[in-house]
Structure formats: C-alpha cells, structure tokens
Motif scaffolding. Structure first.
Motif, PDB file in Angstrom:
ATOM      1  N   PRO A  61       0.810  -1.223   0.000  1.00 52.29           N
ATOM      2  CA  PRO A  61       0.000   0.000   0.000  1.00 52.29           C
ATOM      3  C   PRO A  61       0.846   1.277   0.000  1.00 52.29           C
ATOM      4  CG  PRO A  61      -0.928  -1.603   1.512  1.00 52.29           C
ATOM      5  CD  PRO A  61       0.393  -2.155   1.084  1.00 52.29           C
ATOM      6  N   ASP A  62       2.014   1.248   0.663  1.00 53.35           N
ATOM      7  CA  ASP A  62       2.901   2.415   0.632  1.00 53.35           C
ATOM      8  C   ASP A  62       3.361   2.691  -0.793  1.00 53.35           C
ATOM      9  OD1 ASP A  62       2.770   2.752   3.397  1.00 53.35           O
ATOM     10  OD2 ASP A  62       4.474   1.412   3.742  1.00 53.35           O
ATOM     11  N   LEU A  63       3.782   1.630  -1.486  1.00 52.29           N
ATOM     12  CA  LEU A  63       4.247   1.788  -2.866  1.00 52.29           C
ATOM     13  C   LEU A  63       3.118   2.255  -3.775  1.00 52.29           C
ATOM     14  CD1 LEU A  63       6.559  -1.335  -3.334  1.00 52.29           C
ATOM     15  CD2 LEU A  63       7.247   1.026  -2.911  1.00 52.29           C
ATOM     16  N   ALA A  64       1.918   1.713  -3.550  1.00 48.05           N
ATOM     17  CA  ALA A  64       0.771   2.127  -4.353  1.00 48.05           C
ATOM     18  C   ALA A  64       0.455   3.602  -4.136  1.00 48.05           C
ATOM     19  CB  ALA A  64      -0.447   1.270  -4.003  1.00 48.05           C
ATOM     20  N   LEU A  65       0.601   4.073  -2.896  1.00 44.17           N
ATOM     21  CA  LEU A  65       0.384   5.481  -2.579  1.00 44.17           C
ATOM     22  C   LEU A  65       1.387   6.358  -3.317  1.00 44.17           C
ATOM     23  CD1 LEU A  65      -0.803   7.820  -0.813  1.00 44.17           C
ATOM     24  CD2 LEU A  65       0.931   7.204   0.900  1.00 44.17           C
ATOM     25  N   ILE A  66       2.665   6.000  -3.245  1.00 48.37           N
ATOM     26  CA  ILE A  66       3.715   6.781  -3.910  1.00 48.37           C
ATOM     27  C   ILE A  66       3.482   6.810  -5.414  1.00 48.37           C
ATOM     28  CG2 ILE A  66       6.188   6.872  -4.411  1.00 48.37           C
ATOM     29  CD1 ILE A  66       6.616   5.559  -1.631  1.00 48.37           C
ATOM     30  N   LEU A  67       3.169   5.657  -5.995  1.00 45.29           N
ATOM     31  CA  LEU A  67       2.954   5.578  -7.435  1.00 45.29           C
ATOM     32  C   LEU A  67       1.776   6.438  -7.874  1.00 45.29           C
ATOM     33  CD1 LEU A  67       3.783   4.330 -10.118  1.00 45.29           C
ATOM     34  CD2 LEU A  67       2.323   2.371  -9.601  1.00 45.29           C
ATOM     35  N   ALA A  68       0.701   6.414  -7.107  1.00 42.74           N
ATOM     36  CA  ALA A  68      -0.478   7.217  -7.445  1.00 42.74           C
ATOM     37  C   ALA A  68      -0.165   8.706  -7.398  1.00 42.74           C
ATOM     38  CB  ALA A  68      -1.623   6.887  -6.498  1.00 42.74           C
ATOM     39  N   LEU A  69       0.632   9.120  -6.408  1.00 42.38           N
ATOM     40  CA  LEU A  69       0.957  10.540  -6.287  1.00 42.38           C
ATOM     41  C   LEU A  69       1.950  10.979  -7.357  1.00 42.38           C
ATOM     42  CD1 LEU A  69       0.123  12.938  -4.685  1.00 42.38           C
ATOM     43  CD2 LEU A  69       1.767  12.336  -2.904  1.00 42.38           C
ATOM     44  N   VAL A  70       2.867  10.098  -7.736  1.00 45.42           N
ATOM     45  CA  VAL A  70       3.787  10.414  -8.831  1.00 45.42           C
ATOM     46  C   VAL A  70       3.016  10.517 -10.141  1.00 45.42           C
ATOM     47  CG1 VAL A  70       5.696   9.503 -10.235  1.00 45.42           C
ATOM     48  CG2 VAL A  70       5.844   9.442  -7.739  1.00 45.42           C
ATOM     49  N   ARG A  71       2.109   9.586 -10.365  1.00 50.63           N
ATOM     50  CA  ARG A  71       1.329   9.613 -11.601  1.00 50.63           C
ATOM     51  C   ARG A  71       0.364  10.792 -11.635  1.00 50.63           C
ATOM     52  NH1 ARG A  71      -0.205   3.120 -12.029  1.00 50.63           N
ATOM     53  NH2 ARG A  71       1.637   2.484 -13.239  1.00 50.63           N
ATOM     54  N   GLY A  72      -0.276  11.050 -10.495  1.00 56.53           N
ATOM     55  CA  GLY A  72      -1.274  12.099 -10.470  1.00 56.53           C
ATOM     56  C   GLY A  72      -0.707  13.493 -10.355  1.00 56.53           C
ATOM     57  N   GLY A  73       0.368  13.633  -9.564  1.00 57.27           N
ATOM     58  CA  GLY A  73       0.984  14.942  -9.401  1.00 57.27           C
ATOM     59  C   GLY A  73       0.278  15.853  -8.416  1.00 57.27           C
ATOM     60  N   SER A  74      -0.850  15.400  -7.885  1.00 55.91           N
ATOM     61  CA  SER A  74      -1.571  16.207  -6.902  1.00 55.91           C
ATOM     62  C   SER A  74      -2.338  15.272  -5.980  1.00 55.91           C
ATOM     63  CB  SER A  74      -2.552  17.170  -7.586  1.00 55.91           C
ATOM     64  OG  SER A  74      -3.643  16.460  -8.146  1.00 55.91           O
ATOM     65  N   LEU A  75      -2.722  15.787  -4.813  1.00 51.96           N
ATOM     66  CA  LEU A  75      -3.488  14.983  -3.866  1.00 51.96           C
ATOM     67  C   LEU A  75      -4.827  14.557  -4.461  1.00 51.96           C
ATOM     68  CD1 LEU A  75      -2.870  16.971  -0.550  1.00 51.96           C
ATOM     69  CD2 LEU A  75      -1.860  14.772  -1.197  1.00 51.96           C
ATOM     70  N   ALA A  76      -5.470  15.478  -5.174  1.00 52.37           N
ATOM     71  CA  ALA A  76      -6.799  15.181  -5.718  1.00 52.37           C
ATOM     72  C   ALA A  76      -6.735  14.053  -6.744  1.00 52.37           C
ATOM     73  CB  ALA A  76      -7.396  16.439  -6.342  1.00 52.37           C
ATOM     74  N   ARG A  77      -5.762  14.130  -7.671  1.00 57.59           N
ATOM     75  CA  ARG A  77      -5.662  13.095  -8.707  1.00 57.59           C
ATOM     76  C   ARG A  77      -5.213  11.765  -8.108  1.00 57.59           C
ATOM     77  NH1 ARG A  77      -4.230  17.625 -12.017  1.00 57.59           N
ATOM     78  NH2 ARG A  77      -2.020  17.459 -11.479  1.00 57.59           N
ATOM     79  N   ALA A  78      -4.313  11.824  -7.114  1.00 59.67           N
ATOM     80  CA  ALA A  78      -3.895  10.587  -6.449  1.00 59.67           C
ATOM     81  C   ALA A  78      -5.073   9.951  -5.720  1.00 59.67           C
ATOM     82  CB  ALA A  78      -2.763  10.878  -5.473  1.00 59.67           C
ATOM     83  N   ALA A  79      -5.896  10.777  -5.061  1.00 63.83           N
ATOM     84  CA  ALA A  79      -7.063  10.261  -4.349  1.00 63.83           C
ATOM     85  C   ALA A  79      -8.029   9.586  -5.318  1.00 63.83           C
ATOM     86  CB  ALA A  79      -7.759  11.397  -3.608  1.00 63.83           C
ATOM     87  N   ALA A  80      -8.176  10.192  -6.516  1.00 65.88           N
ATOM     88  CA  ALA A  80      -9.064   9.597  -7.515  1.00 65.88           C
ATOM     89  C   ALA A  80      -8.535   8.250  -7.988  1.00 65.88           C
ATOM     90  CB  ALA A  80      -9.220  10.555  -8.692  1.00 65.88           C
TER      91      ALA A  80
END
Length: 292
Positions: A13-32
């Motif tokens: 889950p930590d890695l998934a969180l980092i990957l989502a934030l790198v891909r999204g570039g923002s909290l909102a996109r990572a949350a989505a």
C-alpha cells in the motif's frame, strides 16, 4: 531519523500510494486513482514520510513533485504492479505469461505502415507485456539505452548492435492518380516535388534526388517520411518513397526502382538478449514484419 528508517518497513500500500501521487501529481488526482478522499492521501503521505524519516515530495504550486527517492520507489511500485497483473493473468490462463516493459523505437513511417499491423496480430497473446513506443530516426536511442529494440531502415547498421535483416527496401517515384490526371508527369523536373527536409539529410531519397536532379527545388519539405507520403496522397506533388509506404496501391509509380536500396533491420543491444520480454517481442516482430 536513522532509527525511523531502520524500523519502518515499506509494504505494497505504501508503494501504491507513492505511485499514485507520482502519476497524479496532486493529492486530488492521487485520491481519484486510489478511490479514497484527499484527506486520506494527505495523512498517508505525512505518515509515510515520518516513518521513513525522509521527504518524498516537494510541495509547490505545480503540485506534488517527487524527490529522487520517490521516483525510485515509484519505479519499484510499477514493477510490482506489473508483476501482480502478470500473476493474475497467469492464474486466469492457467499458465506462465510473458510480462515486463519493452521500449521500442522506430520511424513514424515504419510505425504506421509496418509496425502497427504487426503488433495487432500478436500482441493480444501477451496481455502482460507493456510496450513503450518512441518514434525517432536516431540510432542513439539504443546506444543511450533509451530503447531496447529498434526497427530501422539502413544499409549499414551500427556494429555494436545485434539484429536481423528483414529484407531489402526499394524506392520509386510516386504520385496520386488525381495529380497524374491534372498534371503532365512526363517532365519530372517541372513537377511539384515533396521531400524530407534537413532533419533527414542522409535519407536515400535525398541522395538520389541530389544526384539525378540537382536542379530540382522541392515545393514542400517535411520532417518525416510519413508526412511526405500524406502530401503525395493529397495530390500536392510527387515524391521518392519506399515501396512499403504505398503497399496499399493508392499511389501511382512514375519510375522503376531508383537504385538506392536500403534494408529494414530489427536491432537490439547485446545485453538485452538475456531479457525474456525483449527476446519474445524481437522474435514476434521478426515473424510478423512483412511488406512484400
């Protein structure tokens, strides 16, 4: 800080969180991407950075910018994501699957005329294989390790690469049927010529034109052969083109082969021959890349 790093153990889950934030570039996109709310992502990032004792993202007006550590962890997360997907596919299919990422480079004309039809034939058999495509005319893609496989038109492939010659490629002068009806094509020097620009100074068609028609000044110059053929199809003039670009018979040949043949080469680096994903894609392309 040292104790925090020593005692904190990363999990998926930590890695998934980092990957989502790198891909999204923002909290909102990572949350989505993670299908959670923004506050959950915010708290999770702060908790993870505290546990690691290191900053993972620089917060700015542009968004969340990953540090070097976050980028490295995101790459590991992507590999884990691909491995998990490959495992799921393997279970569903009841056997082992070829997985991994292969970086493939070719020219835009080869991509549209040869590579896409070939990929459409066999890639459905490799659902866990990821291909990154780059259109370029430069052998340096392989030399810099920016690519794993290159499909190139050349008479002399670089000696530091290994590969397979897929066949000779001939060039002829072509025009559209509409252009031939509108213009007398018997006097070639009076036609509107379409040619590669200085981006392709050593292209065989450029060498041929300068040798055979040194006084001709092209009416149109393009930075890719794909653009050249599209202008010819539009009826704007004539051009020297490789036969594989007009295999559909939509253009009219105005000459016999020009005598400046090259060959289509499938190339890779010697170190890539140990990678099953690269070898698999290489072998499939060797079987399916056909134009005559």
């Amino acid at each position: 800080m040292i104790n925090a790093v020593a005692h904190y153990q990363l999990d998926y889950p930590d890695l998934a969180l980092i990957l989502a934030l790198v891909r999204g570039g923002s909290l909102a996109r990572a949350a989505a991407l993670l299908k959670v709310d923004v506050s959950t992502v915010f708290r999770a990032v702060r908790r993870l950075e505290a546990g690691l004792g290191q900053q993972l993202f620089d917060k700015s007006r542009a968004g969340y910018l990953p540090t070097g550590l976050a980028q490295a962890l995101a790459q590991q997360a992507e590999q884990a994501e691909q491995a998990l997907e490959a495992a799921r596919i393997g279970v569903a299919r009841g056997g082992e699957v070829i997985s991994g990422k292969v970086r493939l480079t070719c020219t835009d004309s080869v991509l549209h005329s040869l590579l896409l039809p070939a990929l459409a034939q066999f890639m459905p058999n490799y659902p866990a294989l990821v291909i990154e495509l780059c259109t370029s005319n430069d052998f340096a893609n392989l030399s810099r390790r920016d690519a794993d496989i290159a499909v190139r038109l050349t008479a002399t492939p670089p000696e530091h690469l290994v590969g397979r010659c897929l066949g000779a490629v001939a060039y002829r002068l072509y025009a559209s049927a509409a252009y031939c009806q509108r213009v007398d094509c018997s006097e070639l020097s009076q036609l509107a010529w379409i040619a590669p620009d200085d981006f392709l100074p050593d292209h065989p068609t450029v060498a041929w034109r300068r040798q055979q028609w040194p006084g001709v000044q092209p009416a149109y110059r393009c930075n890719s052969m794909q653009s050249v053929v599209e202008l010819v199809r539009a009826g704007l003039g004539v051009a020297a083109l490789p036969d594989f670009l007009v295999a559909d018979g939509t253009l009219v040949p105005l000459s016999e082969p020009l005598g400046h043949e090259t060959a289509l080469w499938l190339l890779t680096r010697p170190d890539c021959r140990a990678l099953r994903s690269v070898v698999t894609l290489f072998d499939e392309l060797a079987r399916h890349l056909r134009w005559n």
